[in-house]
Enzyme design. Structure first.
Site, PDB file in Angstrom:
ATOM      1  NE  ARG A 185       2.021  -4.901  11.282  1.00 47.14           N
ATOM      2  CZ  ARG A 185       3.202  -4.811  10.636  1.00 47.14           C
ATOM      3  NH1 ARG A 185       4.269  -5.424  11.117  1.00 47.14           N
ATOM      4  NH2 ARG A 185       3.290  -4.118   9.546  1.00 47.14           N
ATOM      5  NE  ARG A 244       5.891  -0.440  10.112  1.00 50.54           N
ATOM      6  CZ  ARG A 244       4.669  -0.516   9.588  1.00 50.54           C
ATOM      7  NH1 ARG A 244       4.433   0.016   8.417  1.00 50.54           N
ATOM      8  NH2 ARG A 244       3.707  -1.123  10.231  1.00 50.54           N
ATOM      9  NE  ARG A 272       7.275  -2.740   5.881  1.00 53.17           N
ATOM     10  CZ  ARG A 272       5.943  -2.641   5.962  1.00 53.17           C
ATOM     11  NH1 ARG A 272       5.233  -2.358   4.896  1.00 53.17           N
ATOM     12  NH2 ARG A 272       5.339  -2.831   7.104  1.00 53.17           N
ATOM     13  CE  LYS A 321      -2.280  -1.092   3.830  1.00 51.47           C
ATOM     14  NZ  LYS A 321      -1.696  -2.390   4.231  1.00 51.47           N
ATOM     15  NE  ARG A 324      -4.522  -1.453   9.936  1.00 52.27           N
ATOM     16  CZ  ARG A 324      -3.423  -0.889   9.446  1.00 52.27           C
ATOM     17  NH1 ARG A 324      -3.443   0.369   9.086  1.00 52.27           N
ATOM     18  NH2 ARG A 324      -2.331  -1.570   9.311  1.00 52.27           N
TER      19      ARG A 324
HETATM   20  P1  AMP Z   1       0.590   0.463   9.126  1.00 55.77           P
HETATM   21  O1  AMP Z   1       1.740   1.383   8.970  1.00 55.77           O
HETATM   22  O2  AMP Z   1      -0.584   0.849   8.292  1.00 55.77           O
HETATM   23  O3  AMP Z   1       0.982  -0.989   8.931  1.00 55.77           O
HETATM   24  O4  AMP Z   1       0.097   0.586  10.655  1.00 55.77           O
HETATM   25  C1  AMP Z   1       0.971   0.273  11.729  1.00 55.77           C
HETATM   26  C2  AMP Z   1       0.161   0.106  13.005  1.00 55.77           C
HETATM   27  O5  AMP Z   1      -0.509   1.338  13.320  1.00 55.77           O
HETATM   28  C3  AMP Z   1      -0.944  -0.947  12.949  1.00 55.77           C
HETATM   29  O6  AMP Z   1      -0.467  -2.259  13.203  1.00 55.77           O
HETATM   30  C4  AMP Z   1      -1.873  -0.436  14.045  1.00 55.77           C
HETATM   31  O7  AMP Z   1      -1.362  -0.721  15.329  1.00 55.77           O
HETATM   32  C5  AMP Z   1      -1.804   1.081  13.857  1.00 55.77           C
HETATM   33  N1  AMP Z   1      -2.807   1.570  12.876  1.00 55.77           N
HETATM   34  C6  AMP Z   1      -2.556   2.162  11.679  1.00 55.77           C
HETATM   35  N2  AMP Z   1      -3.687   2.518  11.060  1.00 55.77           N
HETATM   36  C7  AMP Z   1      -4.699   2.121  11.864  1.00 55.77           C
HETATM   37  C8  AMP Z   1      -6.120   2.181  11.769  1.00 55.77           C
HETATM   38  N3  AMP Z   1      -6.731   2.713  10.701  1.00 55.77           N
HETATM   39  N4  AMP Z   1      -6.849   1.681  12.803  1.00 55.77           N
HETATM   40  C9  AMP Z   1      -6.246   1.153  13.886  1.00 55.77           C
HETATM   41  N5  AMP Z   1      -4.915   1.046  14.043  1.00 55.77           N
HETATM   42  C10 AMP Z   1      -4.133   1.529  13.043  1.00 55.77           C
END
Ligand code: AMP
Length: 213
Positions: free
Chosen positions: A171, A160, A126, A13, A87
């Site tokens: 996740r 990360r 990554r 994404k 999400r």
């Molecule tokens: P990402 O960078 O999109 O993989 O998000 C990293 C982490 O941020 C996720 O594993 C969640 O803990 C939190 N997170 C990001 N976006 C959301 C969302 N829309 N709703 C809830 N938690 C989120």
């Protein structure tokens, strides 16, 4: 044009959002990036979400909806790319309301399909640029040998904290339990555009272009 990039962690994404920003002048709204920024700058909210994120759990709907509410009122350039948001169904409902309140609409939801084995190998390999967010992969797109990000020249390479196997398993579980119902939700609304996310970056970008018309 306002779009959502929907898919499990590691689906690509962020990579595809960057390409759309470059090509179409769109604005990327990544709740993951916003939360990491809050965590790194040590805000109260950032401290509250740090552990939740490290475990790979979802942060509360209230917090992420609040973050998007702030951004959606601002400049929208060539349109918003919602990356990692919504999400949950509650977040999807909130997004509908927020767009309606600001006189905007959602045009398409790109569902990026990638199988689980590919996700694990992508995520454990990554790294990202700490300055511009460009995404690298140790095998398919390694950090340049001169030590400088190919996009912005920064030397700040980051991995990360939640890109490890334990957190990733969680996740993925969160994705299947709470986020994948959005596929049916947007299909029913006639917005869903499935795309094969397994190919080369350029191939996937071309499929997204085609899906967006
Ligand atoms: P990402 O960078 O999109 O993989 O998000 C990293 C982490 O941020 C996720 O594993 C969640 O803990 C939190 N997170 C990001 N976006 C959301 C969302 N829309 N709703 C809830 N938690 C989120």
């Amino acid at each position: 044009m306002n779009i959502i990039l929907l898919g499990p962690p590691g689906a690509g994404k962020g990579t595809q959002a960057h390409i759309l920003v470059e090509k179409r002048g769109m604005i990327q709204l990544s709740t993951g990036d916003m939360l990491r920024e809050a965590k790194d700058s040590g805000t109260e909210m950032g401290k509250r979400v740090a552990e939740v994120m490290a475990r790979g759990d979802l942060v509360t709907d209230e917090i992420v909806i609040g973050l998007i509410r702030e951004k959606i009122k601002g400049e929208n350039g060539g349109g918003f790319i919602f990356d990692g948001f919504p999400r949950t169904l509650a977040q999807a409902d909130a997004l509908d309301d927020l767009l309606a309140e600001t006189g905007q609409k959602l045009d398409a939801v790109i569902e990026m399909r990638v199988d689980d084995d590919a996700l694990v190998s992508r995520i454990t390999a990554r790294s990202t640029c700490g300055s511009c967010g460009e995404v690298y992969n140790d095998i398919t797109k390694p950090w340049p040998a001169d030590g400088k990000c190919a996009n912005c020249g920064s030397t700040d390479v980051k991995r990360r904290a939640d890109d490890n196997e334990d957190s990733l398993r969680n996740r993925l579980m969160e994705y299947y339990k709470k986020t994948s119902p959005l596929i049916g939700y947007y299909h029913a609304k006639g917005k869903l555009r499935p795309v094969d996310g397994l190919g080369e970056i350029d191939q996937v970008a071309a499929s997204i272009d085609e899906a967006l018309g």
